[in-house]
Write a protein that holds these residues in place. Structure first.
Motif, mmCIF file in Angstrom:
data_model
loop_
_atom_site.group_PDB
_atom_site.id
_atom_site.type_symbol
_atom_site.label_atom_id
_atom_site.label_comp_id
_atom_site.label_asym_id
_atom_site.label_seq_id
_atom_site.Cartn_x
_atom_site.Cartn_y
_atom_site.Cartn_z
ATOM 1 N N GLN A 39 76.830 -13.535 23.377
ATOM 2 C CA GLN A 39 77.277 -13.001 22.090
ATOM 3 C C GLN A 39 76.715 -13.834 20.935
ATOM 4 O O GLN A 39 76.235 -13.285 19.941
ATOM 5 C CB GLN A 39 78.800 -12.975 22.023
ATOM 6 N N PRO A 51 80.049 -6.938 14.768
ATOM 7 C CA PRO A 51 80.701 -5.864 15.523
ATOM 8 C C PRO A 51 79.848 -5.288 16.663
ATOM 9 O O PRO A 51 80.378 -4.699 17.599
ATOM 10 C CB PRO A 51 80.973 -4.783 14.465
ATOM 11 N N GLU A 52 78.536 -5.473 16.589
ATOM 12 C CA GLU A 52 77.646 -4.970 17.636
ATOM 13 C C GLU A 52 77.325 -6.021 18.694
ATOM 14 O O GLU A 52 76.778 -5.700 19.746
ATOM 15 C CB GLU A 52 76.348 -4.455 17.014
ATOM 16 N N LEU A 54 78.380 -7.793 21.478
ATOM 17 C CA LEU A 54 79.496 -7.633 22.403
ATOM 18 C C LEU A 54 79.357 -8.452 23.686
ATOM 19 O O LEU A 54 80.155 -8.286 24.605
ATOM 20 C CB LEU A 54 79.646 -6.146 22.753
ATOM 21 N N THR A 66 87.161 -5.829 22.187
ATOM 22 C CA THR A 66 88.171 -5.578 21.165
ATOM 23 C C THR A 66 89.591 -5.625 21.711
ATOM 24 O O THR A 66 90.543 -5.485 20.952
ATOM 25 C CB THR A 66 87.921 -4.204 20.505
ATOM 26 N N ALA A 129 92.653 -7.589 10.756
ATOM 27 C CA ALA A 129 92.627 -7.803 12.200
ATOM 28 C C ALA A 129 93.525 -8.985 12.544
ATOM 29 O O ALA A 129 93.795 -9.833 11.683
ATOM 30 C CB ALA A 129 91.193 -8.077 12.647
#
Length: 187
Positions: A39, A51-52, A54, A66, A129
């Motif tokens: 990551q 966010p991309e 992962l 998530t 979040a």
């Protein structure tokens, strides 16, 4: 079930099964490290948006990254593993293993806080979040790298010391983890 029946598996884990238990635990820890390092590479080398980025498992299973349940579950597995394997350590190795365990207690607490926020739908500071306490100072990706390093480093020191105990520590060991080559060299 008697106390002896429930204590027997823990005794076996920290005597004849300690080497295998540590090896399996290390595989889980290294696999988790690989996820975080991939990551980080996706973010800092490939310049992917956070966010991309992962990790390896997150690409085919994005819900994993998530899921606060998944992160909490891993923190719990780490805590339980460090706790269950502790009785097999002696001397200096035990001290370092306890340092790792203590740091993981805090790391687990932080993940519990994140999970509670996700379940309650109310985030710390009213954020978008779930947020841990230290995350108020350090961004989440970097914080998880830091936490994993802080838990991993003393764990590795403990394992190395455990495999090469001093002459004074060796008699207290109940497992066969000590490096046999070093035993013969000293002998």
């Amino acid at each position: 079930m008697t106390r002896t029946d429930t204590a027997r598996p823990l005794h076996l884990l920290n005597t004849s099964g300690h080497r295998v238990g540590l090896a399996l635990f290390l595989v889980v820890v290294v696999a988790h490290w690989a996820e975080h390092l991939v990551q980080a590479a996706q973010i800092y080398i490939l310049n992917w948006p956070i966010p991309e980025a992962l990790g390896l498992l997150g690409l085919p299973f994005p819900w994993l990254v998530t899921s606060e349940w998944m992160h909490y579950g891993y923190a719990l597995v780490m805590l339980v593993g460090l706790f269950l394997l502790l009785p097999g350590f002696t001397g200096r190795a035990r001290t370092w293993w306890k340092i790792s365990l203590g740091i993981q207690v805090w790391h687990h607490f932080e993940h519990l806080l994140l999970l509670v926020q996700a379940l309650a739908g109310a985030n710390l500071g009213g954020g978008a979040a779930p947020t841990s306490l230290v995350q108020l100072l350090i961004p989440r990706v970097e914080l998880h790298l830091l936490y994993n390093a802080l838990v991993f480093a003393p764990m590795v020191v403990a394992m190395l010391l455990h495999r090469s105990p001093s002459d004074a520590e060796r008699p207290a060991m109940a497992c066969g983890c000590a490096d046999r080559d070093r035993v013969e060299e000293r002998g």
